[in-house]
Scaffold this active site. Structure first.
Site, PDB file in Angstrom:
ATOM      1  N   LEU E  77     -83.569 112.908 -37.014  1.00 40.74           N
ATOM      2  CA  LEU E  77     -83.314 111.496 -36.752  1.00 40.74           C
ATOM      3  C   LEU E  77     -81.827 111.133 -36.846  1.00 40.74           C
ATOM      4  CD1 LEU E  77     -86.458 110.242 -38.669  1.00 40.74           C
ATOM      5  CD2 LEU E  77     -86.226 110.613 -36.218  1.00 40.74           C
ATOM      6  N   CYS E  78     -80.957 112.133 -36.913  1.00 41.68           N
ATOM      7  CA  CYS E  78     -79.500 111.904 -36.925  1.00 41.68           C
ATOM      8  C   CYS E  78     -78.990 111.582 -35.519  1.00 41.68           C
ATOM      9  CB  CYS E  78     -78.779 113.176 -37.381  1.00 41.68           C
ATOM     10  SG  CYS E  78     -78.410 113.194 -39.119  1.00 41.68           S
ATOM     11  N   MET E 115     -74.432 113.007 -43.371  1.00 37.37           N
ATOM     12  CA  MET E 115     -75.262 114.175 -43.074  1.00 37.37           C
ATOM     13  C   MET E 115     -74.413 115.343 -42.571  1.00 37.37           C
ATOM     14  SD  MET E 115     -78.039 113.186 -44.245  1.00 37.37           S
ATOM     15  CE  MET E 115     -78.710 114.846 -44.058  1.00 37.37           C
ATOM     16  N   GLU E 116     -73.321 115.029 -41.864  1.00 34.13           N
ATOM     17  CA  GLU E 116     -72.430 116.086 -41.384  1.00 34.13           C
ATOM     18  C   GLU E 116     -71.771 116.800 -42.577  1.00 34.13           C
ATOM     19  OE1 GLU E 116     -72.923 113.244 -39.907  1.00 34.13           O
ATOM     20  OE2 GLU E 116     -73.410 113.854 -37.851  1.00 34.13           O
ATOM     21  N   ASP E 130     -75.858 134.751 -47.714  1.00 30.79           N
ATOM     22  CA  ASP E 130     -76.152 135.853 -46.793  1.00 30.79           C
ATOM     23  C   ASP E 130     -75.220 137.045 -47.021  1.00 30.79           C
ATOM     24  OD1 ASP E 130     -77.245 137.192 -44.478  1.00 30.79           O
ATOM     25  OD2 ASP E 130     -75.470 136.573 -43.366  1.00 30.79           O
TER      26      ASP E 130
END
Lengths: 159, 159, 159, 159, 159, 159
Positions: E77-78, E115-116, E130
């Site tokens: 929803l961004c 959000m970014e 990782d």
């Protein structure tokens, strides 16, 4: 000479995305070009094809346009930009045994569209390579460069 | 000469993805290379930087590796492939005023990994261009080509 | 009737990706089709164009092929699949005022390639729409359906 | 009739992205709709599910919203746009044995958001298809069309 | 208490993208942070490496920057946003056996860039995980949070 | 202690993708988990919503599943993998004021699926954050870790 600073390295030599928040939004354009060199036998095969100017070139152009739209996803420090135009021209230059590619881009943004034009040329060239590699493994992609740009601090025209 | 057929065009000259369902899965490798030409002033600026071999090259390598993984999204007629290895080497050749890039790829698939190696080189080169364009607008990306491949119908080694 | 179960809902009615780890890898194919309906004036305009069978159709085909490769990124519960073939055929049916699109896909995997064929048709249709919307805002995309599939638990042929 | 020109073809009939740099930025909206036709048995199975209005529809809506954001990556000649709103409504119409989907989009840009609304509908429809294909292989996606748009040269309302 | 409304749910409790078309474009910033906890043996191994501050950290930073640019593709929803700056800082805190990550983002848009920044931190953390998982399977990613934001209805500073 | 080597750094300390071409294809699984901490007022607001267990959680699950499929695009040195299963469970733990997320992944490949499970958890957590940030800016994403993995050189179970 203050001009000569690598803008993508900070004072510690670490990579960084350039902060463009203080730059003003202006209309910007860029043109890039490149070549795909063929061997003579491959050129002959292409010329003998029914529809080589049609689909081969249309496919490479579409790939270049779509690739340009992925520029900020592909190049780590590129800013995402709205794109107002991407035009690609591909021309088979028989005398020089090569495809000549040029891409022209436009935006209205705080930063330039050179990378979009260069990415368009590169992806169009790779796409020609891919479609022709069965007839010529020696294809070379070469001379990818910025031809001109406008709208930033200073315009540029390659001599 | 039956070899000389453009496999990505059908009998009507229309583009097509090659059907690889009847080819057998084999271990395949490819090596590609390319160059990023700098002007002498740019080279000097790079050499004077604190950490130019570190982050600039690491960034271009990461971009090349990530770009290789997008090959089938970027090149319209490429098949999506599992990739077992992507290695990129970038070397600043001061004598020739250029970065030399090479990429090596491996897969186990019905078709080759040349395009992945060539895409890795192209994206790494564009990334160097992007980071250095502030100090040299005349950078040229050149000599992108396949060096060798193994595992297909016939091996290839560029002379 | 045990057949009639929505495989993408678990016993609580929550969505889930189907676990295909116990299914065997088989060769699978699918064919899907669809139509893009035009108004008579739009059809006339297309027929009067210099090269309408060339670039318009090539562009829609390329978009369909590239869209098929994005299926598992677009459809939430689709498994990523290796694709051995994606072929798209687009035909201008003048009698019925429409483009007829069909897509054929192949894989060697634990699950089918229907969604890839249907996505190819949908994206090709949307691409035709996009290129023609300036001459016809009433275009309708219709009749997108699975024509046949083979290689799974049971084959399917639409009557 | 000067209106009737295919804007995505240049004077040589070659595809091109329309240059929108001279168009002004305006507030634009679009609404598109489409249908997913089910057979009666499939409808019954859906109605008997515990939570069919919940997760099935939520998943298709999310897919449609996310798909709309990929429009310019999927449709070759679409411009990347900022999106201010994407709303999707999905309704199970039992009388007509179908899901009815509508999508509404808004932007502030030089060009319209029709393709985003149409892509949202298409991806939502494909997602319903994917989740229901185990109970109904005859599902048809149909009637995908533009309902209305505002903010461009002229508004449009489908009759 | 009118403040306490979940803006991403409509009156029926269904998810929705917030319509930002009536919000004004302002300059907005956000800072987020997070940690990657290591066991003591892993920390020791890292400290003994030749070049651990170089490539490991550069790779995680590049991944974080590139991840931030994918925020609107990843978070349903961004809204897609132009990004003017993404800066990531990664610091090995030996006393607390962890990497400390912070990300700072800027835009000029109708909605915020939290959000970014949070996505940048998350992807940088996953990338460290990782690269280090071979020496420490017990790594924990923790404390991902918003530190501050400016430019919206009200500024925020975490206490 | 030969085990303690950072496999993603070569002998020069430069990052590299691990070459998995000599590893055998085996069935592999991974489970990861994480938490999204809420303040008490936010929890109360969520509990008072009509349909909070439905769409909020469905959206986060879909985002996590779709995010897992992007793992190799997001994490620079991850190999692209076929995924046979991605299952996400999200539970609102009222006693501890948090959402508990777990993700379970399966593949049949030369390398493990831990990163896919961890990415699924991270993206699902970010999605919850995004949808709830309007009611709680102090949300913290925490405790993202590998719970177990099977199918590689050695199994792992977090104590």
């Amino acid at each position: 000479m203050t001009e000569q600073k690598i803008s993508h390295l900070n004072s510690q030599g670490e990579v960084q995305m350039v902060d463009v928040s203080l730059k003003s939004v202006t209309s910007r354009t860029a043109i890039a070009s490149g070549k795909v060199l063929l061997n003579p036998t491959a050129l002959e095969t292409i010329l003998k094809q029914k529809n080589p100017k049609g689909d081969l070139i249309a496919t490479a152009k579409i790939a270049g346009i779509m690739g340009a739209k992925q520029t900020s996803s592909l190049i780590p420090l590129c800013h995402p930009l709205p794109l107002q135009k991407i035009a690609i021209d591909i021309h088979l230059n028989q005398d020089n045994y090569c495809y000549e590619i040029s891409a022209s881009t436009k935006t209205n943004a705080e930063t330039g569209v050179e990378m979009e034009a260069l990415t368009a040329v590169s992806i169009a060239a790779l796409t020609l390579y891919d479609m022709l590699k069965a007839i010529d493994k020696s294809i070379t992609i070469t001379d990818i460069k910025l031809v001109s740009k406008t709208g930033g601090k200073s315009d540029y025209n390659r001599k």
